[in-house]
Design an enzyme around this catalytic site. Structure first.
Site, PDB file in Angstrom:
ATOM      1  N   LYS A   6       0.845  -1.195   0.000  1.00  0.00           N
ATOM      2  CA  LYS A   6       0.000   0.000   0.000  1.00  0.00           C
ATOM      3  C   LYS A   6       0.878   1.241   0.000  1.00  0.00           C
ATOM      4  O   LYS A   6       2.050   1.224   0.393  1.00  0.00           O
ATOM      5  CB  LYS A   6      -0.942   0.024   1.212  1.00  0.00           C
ATOM      6  CG  LYS A   6      -0.257   0.022   2.579  1.00  0.00           C
ATOM      7  CD  LYS A   6       0.158   1.400   3.085  1.00  0.00           C
ATOM      8  CE  LYS A   6       0.889   1.307   4.416  1.00  0.00           C
ATOM      9  NZ  LYS A   6       1.515   2.594   4.812  1.00  0.00           N
ATOM     10  N   ASP A 124      -2.369  -0.750  10.468  1.00  0.00           N
ATOM     11  CA  ASP A 124      -2.514  -0.946   9.026  1.00  0.00           C
ATOM     12  C   ASP A 124      -3.204  -2.266   8.677  1.00  0.00           C
ATOM     13  O   ASP A 124      -3.723  -2.417   7.567  1.00  0.00           O
ATOM     14  CB  ASP A 124      -1.141  -0.953   8.341  1.00  0.00           C
ATOM     15  CG  ASP A 124      -0.611   0.440   8.073  1.00  0.00           C
ATOM     16  OD1 ASP A 124      -1.390   1.404   8.179  1.00  0.00           O
ATOM     17  OD2 ASP A 124       0.591   0.555   7.759  1.00  0.00           O
TER      18      ASP A 124
END
Length: 263
Positions: A6, A124
Site C-alpha cells: 500500500k 494498518d
C-alpha cells in the site's frame, strides 16, 4: 492469495491519543506490487519462505485463540514487497493469512471480529481485509471506503542508503517539532480534497518529505510524496510513458517499481 503493498496517498497526523497512539487521517491505497501467501491445514503452525516474519505467526496464533482451536496451519510467504520500506508488506501478509485461515474454520470469525483482531496486530492490518481505497481515522484502523479516481501509474522508489527509521522515532521527532499544531485545518483540507476527488490536492505527508518527491513532480508526477513513515517515495502519473521516463531519469537512485493501483 496476493498480499498487496500500500501507499499512503495522504497522511495527516494529530495529537497523541489517550492510548498513546497519534490521531491520524490517512488515505490508504493498494498497488499491484504484492507478496504471495499460501496457507493450508497442517499438524503444527509453520511459516516458511521469509525468515524475518513475526506478524503472520502472531496473527494466526491470535486467530486460533479467538476461535478456540489450535493453530494448525502451514504458510508459505513469497516476498516481493521490500521490507521496512513503509509499504505495509508485513501487515498485508498478516491480513492475507488471517483471511485464508479464517475460511478454514468450522465457525469463522465475523468480519467485525476479524477487524478487531487485526487492529490488535497493527493499525494498518485491518485495511488489508477490505477492498478499495480507504480513509483511515482514529489510530488509522477506523476505516471508511472511498471512491477515488484511479487512472494513474505509480512510480515507487526505495532510495539507496535510507533505512527506515522506527515508527516510534519518527513520531517522537514529529512531536518534538510540534507537528500536531494545525491538525484540524490540515484534516479539513484533506476531507475537502476527498469530497472533490482531487488526489493532487491532498496535503503533504506530515511525517516527512524527500527531495526525490520534488524530482518526481518536476518529471511530471501530479502527486509525489513519502509513503507512511518512509523511506519509500511514490509519484503518480497520468501518462504511463511519463512514469517510464521518470523511471529512466531516476535509475541508480534506489530500487524502482512501476505499476498501477490495485482494487
Amino acid at each position: 492469495m496476493n498480499a498487496h503493498a500500500k501507499i499512503n496517498l495522504a497522511l495527516v497526523v494529530g495529537p497523541t491519543r489517550p492510548d498513546g497512539k497519534h490521531e491520524v487521517s490517512t488515505v490508504l491505497q493498494r498497488i499491484e506490487l504484492a507478496d504471495r501467501i499460501e496457507l493450508e491445514p497442517a499438524d503444527q503452525l509453520r511459516v516458511d519462505g521469509f525468515d524475518g516474519d513475526t506478524l503472520v505467526r502472531r496473527a494466526l496464533e491470535r486467530l486460533a485463540g479467538a476461535a478456540g482451536v489450535d493453530p494448525l496451519w502451514a504458510v508459505l510467504i513469497d516476498k516481493a514487497i521490500p521490507v521496512a520500506a513503509g509499504l505495509g508488506g508485513g501487515s498485508s501478509d498478516a491480513a492475507a493469512a488471517l483471511r485464508l485461515a479464517n475460511e478454514t474454520l468450522d465457525e469463522p470469525l465475523s468480519p467485525k471480529a476479524l477487524h478487531a483482531l487485526a487492529a490488535e496486530l497493527g493499525a494498518d492490518v485491518p485495511f488489508f481485509l477490505y477492498e478499495g481505497p480507504q480513509l483511515g481515522e482514529g489510530d488509522g484502523s477506523d476505516l471508511t471506503p472511498l471512491d477515488l479516481p484511479q487512472p494513474y501509474t505509480v512510480l515507487l522508489i526505495i532510495p539507496d542508503g535510507e533505512p527506515k527509521e522506527s515508527t516510534r522515532a519518527v513520531y517522537a521527532a514529529f512531536d518534538e517539532r510540534r507537528g500536531a499544531d494545525g491538525y484540524e485545518h490540515r484534516r479539513e483540507q484533506l476531507l475537502t480534497a476527498l469530497s472533490a476527488g482531487e488526489v493532487a490536492s491532498f496535503p503533504p505527508n506530515d511525517l516527512g518529505s524527500s527531495p526525490l518527491a520534488n524530482e518526481l513532480r518536476a518529471l511530471g508526477a501530479f502527486r509525489a510524496d513519502v509513503s507512511g513513515a518512509g523511506p519509500a517515495v511514490y509519484g503518480l502519473f497520468d501518462d504511463p510513458s511519463q512514469a517510464e521516463a521518470a523511471r529512466t531519469r531516476t535509475e541508480g537512485r534506489g530500487r524502482v517499481w512501476v505499476g498501477g493501483p490495485a482494487w
